[in-house]
Design a protein around this motif. Structure first.
Motif, PDB file in Angstrom:
ATOM      1  N   ILE A 126      -1.801  -2.848  64.223  1.00  0.00           N
ATOM      2  CA  ILE A 126      -2.116  -2.190  62.949  1.00  0.00           C
ATOM      3  C   ILE A 126      -1.495  -2.982  61.797  1.00  0.00           C
ATOM      4  CG2 ILE A 126      -1.998  -0.046  61.626  1.00  0.00           C
ATOM      5  CD1 ILE A 126      -1.619   1.460  64.258  1.00  0.00           C
ATOM      6  N   TYR A 127      -2.316  -3.248  60.794  1.00  0.00           N
ATOM      7  CA  TYR A 127      -1.854  -3.995  59.622  1.00  0.00           C
ATOM      8  C   TYR A 127      -2.094  -3.149  58.383  1.00  0.00           C
ATOM      9  CZ  TYR A 127      -2.213  -7.836  62.913  1.00  0.00           C
ATOM     10  OH  TYR A 127      -2.059  -8.645  64.009  1.00  0.00           O
ATOM     11  N   ALA A 128      -1.172  -3.215  57.442  1.00  0.00           N
ATOM     12  CA  ALA A 128      -1.355  -2.448  56.202  1.00  0.00           C
ATOM     13  C   ALA A 128      -0.820  -3.229  55.015  1.00  0.00           C
ATOM     14  CB  ALA A 128      -0.636  -1.105  56.314  1.00  0.00           C
ATOM     15  N   ILE A 129      -1.583  -3.198  53.934  1.00  0.00           N
ATOM     16  CA  ILE A 129      -1.127  -3.783  52.669  1.00  0.00           C
ATOM     17  C   ILE A 129      -1.047  -2.645  51.660  1.00  0.00           C
ATOM     18  CG2 ILE A 129      -1.660  -5.387  50.783  1.00  0.00           C
ATOM     19  CD1 ILE A 129      -3.115  -7.153  52.771  1.00  0.00           C
ATOM     20  N   GLN A 137       0.301   9.174  57.735  1.00  0.00           N
ATOM     21  CA  GLN A 137      -0.654  10.273  57.924  1.00  0.00           C
ATOM     22  C   GLN A 137      -2.019   9.741  58.326  1.00  0.00           C
ATOM     23  OE1 GLN A 137       0.412  13.523  57.820  1.00  0.00           O
ATOM     24  NE2 GLN A 137      -1.588  13.900  58.757  1.00  0.00           N
ATOM     25  N   ALA A 138      -2.456   8.685  57.623  1.00  0.00           N
ATOM     26  CA  ALA A 138      -3.791   8.122  57.890  1.00  0.00           C
ATOM     27  C   ALA A 138      -3.883   7.632  59.336  1.00  0.00           C
ATOM     28  CB  ALA A 138      -4.079   6.978  56.928  1.00  0.00           C
ATOM     29  N   ILE A 139      -2.848   6.936  59.786  1.00  0.00           N
ATOM     30  CA  ILE A 139      -2.864   6.394  61.157  1.00  0.00           C
ATOM     31  C   ILE A 139      -2.758   7.526  62.169  1.00  0.00           C
ATOM     32  CG2 ILE A 139      -1.576   4.953  62.800  1.00  0.00           C
ATOM     33  CD1 ILE A 139      -0.846   3.196  60.303  1.00  0.00           C
ATOM     34  N   TYR A 140      -1.954   8.514  61.831  1.00  0.00           N
ATOM     35  CA  TYR A 140      -1.821   9.655  62.747  1.00  0.00           C
ATOM     36  C   TYR A 140      -3.166  10.363  62.902  1.00  0.00           C
ATOM     37  CZ  TYR A 140      -0.156  13.898  64.924  1.00  0.00           C
ATOM     38  OH  TYR A 140       0.014  14.932  65.797  1.00  0.00           O
ATOM     39  N   ASP A 141      -3.845  10.527  61.775  1.00  0.00           N
ATOM     40  CA  ASP A 141      -5.150  11.198  61.835  1.00  0.00           C
ATOM     41  C   ASP A 141      -6.175  10.376  62.614  1.00  0.00           C
ATOM     42  OD1 ASP A 141      -4.097  13.231  60.379  1.00  0.00           O
ATOM     43  OD2 ASP A 141      -4.933  12.583  58.445  1.00  0.00           O
ATOM     44  N   LEU A 142      -6.068   9.057  62.478  1.00  0.00           N
ATOM     45  CA  LEU A 142      -7.074   8.197  63.109  1.00  0.00           C
ATOM     46  C   LEU A 142      -6.814   7.967  64.603  1.00  0.00           C
ATOM     47  CD1 LEU A 142      -7.550   5.543  60.294  1.00  0.00           C
ATOM     48  CD2 LEU A 142      -9.397   6.824  61.382  1.00  0.00           C
ATOM     49  N   VAL A 143      -5.568   7.710  64.975  1.00  0.00           N
ATOM     50  CA  VAL A 143      -5.314   7.382  66.389  1.00  0.00           C
ATOM     51  C   VAL A 143      -4.223   8.232  67.032  1.00  0.00           C
ATOM     52  CG1 VAL A 143      -6.137   4.997  66.244  1.00  0.00           C
ATOM     53  CG2 VAL A 143      -3.751   5.493  65.718  1.00  0.00           C
ATOM     54  N   ILE A 178       3.883   6.434  62.887  1.00  0.00           N
ATOM     55  CA  ILE A 178       4.664   5.216  62.639  1.00  0.00           C
ATOM     56  C   ILE A 178       5.579   5.464  61.454  1.00  0.00           C
ATOM     57  CG2 ILE A 178       4.565   2.748  62.142  1.00  0.00           C
ATOM     58  CD1 ILE A 178       1.718   2.751  63.261  1.00  0.00           C
ATOM     59  N   ASP A 179       6.864   5.387  61.718  1.00  0.00           N
ATOM     60  CA  ASP A 179       7.856   5.577  60.671  1.00  0.00           C
ATOM     61  C   ASP A 179       7.966   4.292  59.846  1.00  0.00           C
ATOM     62  OD1 ASP A 179      10.096   7.438  59.845  1.00  0.00           O
ATOM     63  OD2 ASP A 179      11.161   5.550  60.089  1.00  0.00           O
ATOM     64  N   PRO A 223      -3.012   0.784  74.279  1.00  0.00           N
ATOM     65  CA  PRO A 223      -4.149   0.966  73.365  1.00  0.00           C
ATOM     66  C   PRO A 223      -4.444   2.454  73.155  1.00  0.00           C
ATOM     67  CG  PRO A 223      -4.895   0.201  75.517  1.00  0.00           C
ATOM     68  CD  PRO A 223      -3.407   0.300  75.602  1.00  0.00           C
ATOM     69  N   LEU A 224      -4.942   2.788  71.974  1.00  0.00           N
ATOM     70  CA  LEU A 224      -5.248   4.200  71.670  1.00  0.00           C
ATOM     71  C   LEU A 224      -6.674   4.311  71.167  1.00  0.00           C
ATOM     72  CD1 LEU A 224      -1.945   5.075  69.797  1.00  0.00           C
ATOM     73  CD2 LEU A 224      -2.633   5.989  72.010  1.00  0.00           C
TER      74      LEU A 224
END
Lengths: 415, 464
Positions: B84-87, B106-112, B116-117, B135-136
């Motif tokens: 996972i990459y984020a800018i 929140q976005a990543i939790y909702d998606l997969v 991630i803290d 993998p998820l």
């Protein structure tokens, strides 16, 4: 007839041989001879050579002085850098030899010792394979031992308290623990009772003041100087780290396994008997107070030996290099104890029990480190208990067998 | 409006009898016997905007035997597990920075379904990076994916969220397919086979077949287009396999990769002398890479992102691990990568050792090519402004020649840990310390008393 100079020559040859073998092993064998710490010092010196901070090297937890001393490791003129790279090892070997020479000079001050005895006692350092291995592998302990021995030499042999204080100051800057020698030396230098009812006043005399001030000024100048150059990271890595570390990786210390478990507890968890909060108490009580008060005025160098042995025994971290710290005083101690005379058998038992208990720990450490066998909770824990209790017993024997009426070269009467 | 681009690769020798029915509203395909389809579905839509996330990329790879044909056309050459990459954007003060971390969490939790803290991320060249070897699957019910049909779980996929939201998923071994128009979805279905009769080499893949547009809004009668196009792929394959496994050495395991003899890179577009071998790995935080001592022989360290502390135990490290890449001067037949184990939490597992799984290293040749402008013309090109593991560290004119691992390869390291309790160890230690302390005090007291007695005796003698 073997003479003292022959011991010195043999010790030099042995060091060259070990050093040469180390080069061979590094080049042709899978396991390196060179100590990992030497790579750390060398990398740190490379940063310094390039105008950067030695603390850019991960795990460099020493004074910048050490990295400065090793700057020639990075030279390329006259010889190839592969040759210059060994400069540090040669320096450590030289310091190790000077330490041995100073041990010899200190023993020679005692006129009751025969040349043969001086020779055999100094051989404990000079031709000791453990000592030679440590310096030729590139461990910097000999730089510290030479500083401490210079301090003792100038104090006892040359009767120069200022220079002695300066060397002790450098040693304290180099590694904090030699500060435990300060009370012993101050007690040793104290005057005959001035006002019996106020013993503390006996500590105030010209020599004590000269020694104390020269030590403090040296520590302050060096520490402020390094702080000025490297800022807080120097304080943090060189001093605070050692005071606050919770070293969880296995080592000889009695506290090691408890610290591993402690480090794994959640931050908020507290226990009424959190051992790491109390580790300094028995250590400093014995090594900096009780032992100096009991023995310093009788026999200073033996006191330094007992202090260092105690300090290492009760330390939160104990590695093989730390044994060098008390080994510098062992020849002198043995010259003053009955372990080589009336109690030879006990002396042998002390040595064997120390070696065997250490060997037992090393066996379990080997199983964990290189075989991946889980020896944490029984093997290592009980082996470190055994080694600690053996050290305490040895220390008891050392105290018991120290001659009370020492015709000590370092006794107060000599002053 | 959702755009769906479905690329169906017919692995058979020709398209005979594959198209069962095609008109302006329907398309049905049946593969030739023993030649099931390989399909990549790509969905594009306008997403809901995030205040603090400028770009998010999730690349997930499942362990499995990807057919070579799929690898040649659809590049999913990233580390096994989830990447996972984020800018961020608009993070000009600490509050906004925290708001970004909250939003991306929140976005990543909702998606997969993964939390991630902020301290779990590591920094790479231009983004935050998180990797986990497990993998998820995507949450098919997420509002971003409404109208998007996730064909199958446990298949490689990639989701990018920026100005547009794109989701790509590759499915292999697909039997019959049915497509029909759908309100709000513009569908472009391509049926192709790899035409080796025209292709020049691995640097030129020719796909020939047809495209069918299924658009409920369209009034055109013509929706089938015969199509043939060339792809200059960024990711290519070298013949042969490599094998990686952990060689046990107590707390200092060696990750050994047997490379053997590699076939040479002979494509026309490669600039001679501009190829080098690379080794890229995502290391679990339980394994320490000592950048001062453990760089494999004949290589140099190019990338080491993550926590570089060489002493802390696993439970004192928040980051997921380290991203490491080496460049080799010469082609080795074996790569030995020495690792060190971080101490594990006592009682971390039911047994007396934790087993640490890490993703397999990626070993590849990276080469500079001519006509690099053709690389990103490929509709399947994977290069983006962020992510792609190693890809982001190379220039646009680089192509990658991969060597697949054999199926028995793994990176599983066993690290022993304590199995008792703090209280037990603490009590044993405290009692022992006390015993030792008492032993020494006793001897000192005895010595002091003896000394006093000696003084009294000698004074008495003097008096006598």
């Amino acid at each position: 007839m073997i003479e003292i100079k022959h011991v010195l020559i043999v010790s030099i040859i042995l060091r060259i041989a070990f050093f040469g073998y180390g080069l061979y092993q590094d080049k042709y064998m899978v396991v390196n001879y060179t100590d990992i710490d030497y790579l750390v010092f060398s990398d740190a010196s490379q940063f310094v050579y390039n105008g950067q901070s030695p603390y850019l090297r991960e795990t460099y937890r020493y004074t910048p002085l050490l990295s400065w001393l090793l700057i020639p490791n990075n030279f390329t003129f006259l010889f190839d850098n592969a040759i210059w790279y060994n400069f540090g090892k040669v320096l450590f070997m030289a310091c190790d030899l000077i330490t041995g020479y100073l041990i010899m000079k200190l023993l020679a001050k005692d006129q009751t010792l025969t040349k043969r005895k001086i020779m055999s006692l100094s051989a404990i350092w000079l031709i000791n394979p453990m000592v030679i291995t440590i310096s030729t592998r590139g461990s910097s302990e000999s730089v510290l031992t030479v500083m401490i021995m210079l301090s003792v030499y100038y104090l006892i042999v040359r009767d120069n308290v200022v220079v002695s204080g300066i060397w002790l100051g450098v040693a304290i800057h180099f590694k904090i623990y030699p500060i435990i020698y300060l009370p012993s030396i101050l007690l040793y230098l104290q005057s005959t009772p001035f006002i019996k009812q106020i013993p503390i006043l006996n500590l105030v005399n010209l020599k004590n003041l000269q020694f104390f001030i020269s030590t403090i000024i040296t520590v302050v100048v060096l520490t402020l100087g390094m702080y000025w150059v490297y800022g807080y990271e120097f304080i943090d890595n060189s001093y605070l780290y050692h005071l606050t570390r919770l070293d969880h990786r296995h080592n000889f210390s009695i506290y090691n396994m408890a610290l591993y478990y402690k480090s794994a507890l959640p931050f908020a968890t507290t226990s009424y008997n959190d051992i790491e909060k109390f580790t300094f108490i028995p250590q400093l009580l014995l090594s900096s107070l009780i032992i100096p008060l009991t023995f310093a005025q009788t026999d200073l160098v033996s006191t330094l030996f007992l202090q260092t042995f105690t300090f290492v025994t009760f330390n939160k971290v104990v590695t093989s290099q730390y044994f060098i710290w008390f080994l510098i005083f062992l020849p002198h101690y043995l010259s003053k104890s009955t372990l080589l005379t009336a109690n030879k058998v006990k002396g042998v038992v002390v040595l064997l029990s120390w070696v065997v208990s250490q060997g037992a720990w090393l066996y379990f450490a080997y199983l964990l480190e290189f075989e991946g066998v889980n020896t944490f909770d029984y093997g290592l824990l009980y082996a470190s208990i055994g080694f600690y209790l053996c050290n305490c017993w040895c220390l008891g024997v050392f105290i018991d067998k120290l001659e009370s009426k020492s015709a000590d070269l370092s006794s107060k009467k000599e002053l | 409006m959702i755009r769906q681009r479905t690329t169906v690769i017919n692995s058979g020798p020709n398209h005979n009898d594959v198209i069962q029915n095609v008109n302006t509203t329907h398309l049905s395909l049946v593969p030739q016997p023993e030649h099931n389809f390989i399909v990549e579905n790509k969905y594009t839509r306008t997403p809901e905007k995030f205040n603090y996330i400028k770009h998010l990329r999730i690349q997930t790879k499942f362990r499995g035997n990807t057919p070579q044909l799929s690898q040649l056309i659809f590049p999913y050459e990233f580390s096994e597990g989830i990447n996972i990459y984020a800018i961020p954007q608009n993070i000009n003060n600490p509050e906004n920075k925290q708001a970004f971390y909250d939003q991306v969490q929140q976005a990543i939790y909702d998606l997969v379904g993964l939390k991630i803290d902020s301290s779990n991320w590591i920094n790479n060249i231009n983004s935050l990076y998180y990797h986990n070897v497990t993998p998820l699957n995507l949450n098919a019910n997420h509002k971003f994916l409404q109208g998007v049909k996730l064909w199958k779980s446990d298949v490689d996929y990639e989701l990018q969220l920026g100005d547009k939201l794109t989701l790509k998923q590759v499915v292999t071994d697909v039997p019959a397919l049915q497509f029909q128009t759908e309100r709000g979805v513009y569908k472009e279905i391509g049926l192709f086979l790899k035409d080796d009769s025209i292709a020049k080499g691995a640097d030129d893949i020719v796909l020939s077949g047809l495209r069918v547009i299924l658009d409920a809004k369209s009034t055109s009668d013509e929706n089938v287009f015969k199509t043939m196009f060339h792809i200059k792929p960024r990711h290519r394959l070298l013949n042969g396999t490599i094998h990686s496994e952990i060689v046990d050495q107590g707390l200092h395991p060696i990750l050994r990769t047997e490379v053997g003899e590699l076939s040479s890179v002979a494509d026309e577009d490669v600039i001679p002398g501009e190829c080098k071998l690379y080794y890229y790995i995502n290391l679990n935080r339980s394994l320490i890479f000592d950048q001062f001592q453990s760089v494999p022989i004949n290589s140099s360290l190019v990338i080491n992102n993550g926590n570089k502390n060489l002493e802390l135990p696993e439970y004192k490290i928040n980051e997921w691990g380290n991203e490491v890449m080496f460049e080799f001067d010469t082609q080795p037949s074996q790569i030995d990568f020495t690792l060190h184990s971080r101490y594990q939490l006592p009682n971390a597992s039911h047994t007396n050792a934790s087993v640490i799984h890490s993703s397999l290293p990626q070993v590849f040749m990276a080469c500079n090519v001519k006509d690099d402008h053709l690389l990103d013309k490929s509709p399947f090109d994977s290069r983006s402004v962020l992510g792609g593991n190693y890809e982001v560290y190379f220039t646009n004119n680089t192509v990658f020649y991969h060597i697949n691992h054999d199926t028995s390869s793994s990176v599983n390291a066993k690290i022993p840990h304590g199995v008792t309790t703090f209280d037990r160890v603490n009590n044993i230690t405290s009692i022992t310390v006390l015993i030792g302390f008492t032993m020494i005090i006793y001897v000192i007291l005895k010595k002091v008393i003896t000394r006093k007695d000696d003084v009294v005796v000698s004074e008495n003698k003097k008096n006598e």
